[in-house]
Design a protein around this motif. Structure first.
Motif, PDB file in Angstrom:
ATOM      1  N   ARG A 188      48.539  41.771  35.925  1.00 20.92           N
ATOM      2  CA  ARG A 188      48.413  40.368  35.535  1.00 20.92           C
ATOM      3  C   ARG A 188      49.219  40.146  34.261  1.00 20.92           C
ATOM      4  N   ASP A 215      45.187  34.071  32.313  1.00 20.37           N
ATOM      5  CA  ASP A 215      45.773  34.289  33.635  1.00 20.37           C
ATOM      6  C   ASP A 215      45.159  33.286  34.596  1.00 20.37           C
ATOM      7  N   ILE A 250      44.593  34.519  39.525  1.00 21.64           N
ATOM      8  CA  ILE A 250      44.934  35.920  39.777  1.00 21.64           C
ATOM      9  C   ILE A 250      43.635  36.717  39.828  1.00 21.64           C
TER      10      ILE A 250
END
Length: 261
Positions: free
Chosen positions: A54, A44, A47
């Motif tokens: 996510r 990810d 984030i």
């Protein structure tokens, strides 16, 4: 062979994208040292870890859900599945450790991972209602009748094929030995207590010579054997132990050797 997955993330645009590669490199090296086989990697970018929605994290959790259903349908118990996940350091969705109850859930309440219809692509509302206890004034949550449930199909959110999800529900019902339409109460059928594991090696196999039957395991529907007393009536307290007729209980003082003075 121990299988492993890698999850890497950085929080904001201020950080470098190279931090993802650094995390992956460190994790790959650890897996190689431990002899683990990395089967998939999730990342990810930019984030915050405080956000649970996510994309890669959700994909990782979906992989764990599929694993739990696969192992359950293969015959493993929720307790063994929870122990394996905890031993591998895999946290539950809330970040805590896994428990048997968090995987199995409770009959009639549709809680627990294996009973969640969302994994089969069905979103269910109005499962419970809040009522006020007239004597204490406290709030009590009670399940609604099946006819009051509101169900909406969300196939895009399905993680488990509906036929496989239904096979898992059938096994849960057989193990709980309760009617799936019954009220949301703990299992009252004898099947659950008859199939539970004995706590000790000789539980249910050893008894005194003066007692006709072996001492069974104590439980909701089993009672210690007694040659002089009838089975207790429903609602009474379970008997703690059984003794042979005419036996005497000696105190520690009576077993001491006589004084020589």
């Amino acid at each position: 062979m121990t299988r492993a997955v890698i999850y890497a993330r950085f929080s904001s645009d201020i950080q470098r994208h190279a931090s993802i590669e650094d995390q992956l490199r460190v994790c790959r090296a650890r897996a190689e040292r431990e002899g683990w086989t990395v089967i998939e990697e999730f990342t990810d970018h930019a984030i915050s870890g405080t956000i649970i929605q996510r994309p890669a994290y959700q994909a990782l959790m979906a992989a764990i859900v599929r694993r739990i259903f696969t192992e359950f349908l293969a015959g493993r118990s929720p307790r063994h599945i929870a122990q394996a996940l905890n031993a591998e350091g895999i946290p539950s969705p809330g970040g805590a450790i896994w428990y048997d109850s968090s995987i199995r859930g409770r009959p009639g309440r549709n809680d627990g991972l294996l009973r969640n219809p969302l994994y089969a692509g069905r979103l269910v509302w109005n499962c419970r209602r809040n009522t006020k206890e007239p004597f204490t004034g406290g709030r009590v949550r009670k399940p609604n009748a099946e006819t009051e449930l509101v169900t909406h199909a969300v196939p895009d959110l399905a993680i488990i094929d509906p036929p496989l999800w239904q096979v898992a529900q059938n096994r849960l019902r057989r193990e709980a030995a309760v009617d799936p339409t019954a009220a949301a109460t703990p299992p009252t059928g004898a099947g659950f207590w008859q199939r539970r594991r004995p706590r000790h090696l000789l539980t249910g196999k050893v008894g005194a010579a003066c007692v006709a039957a072996a001492s069974p395991a104590r439980g909701r529907t089993t009672w210690p054997a007694s040659s002089s007393a009838a089975p207790p009536s429903p609602g009474s307290s379970p008997r703690r132990r059984s003794r042979c007729p005419g036996s005497r209980r000696t105190s520690p003082a009576s077993t001491r050797p006589p004084s020589t003075t």
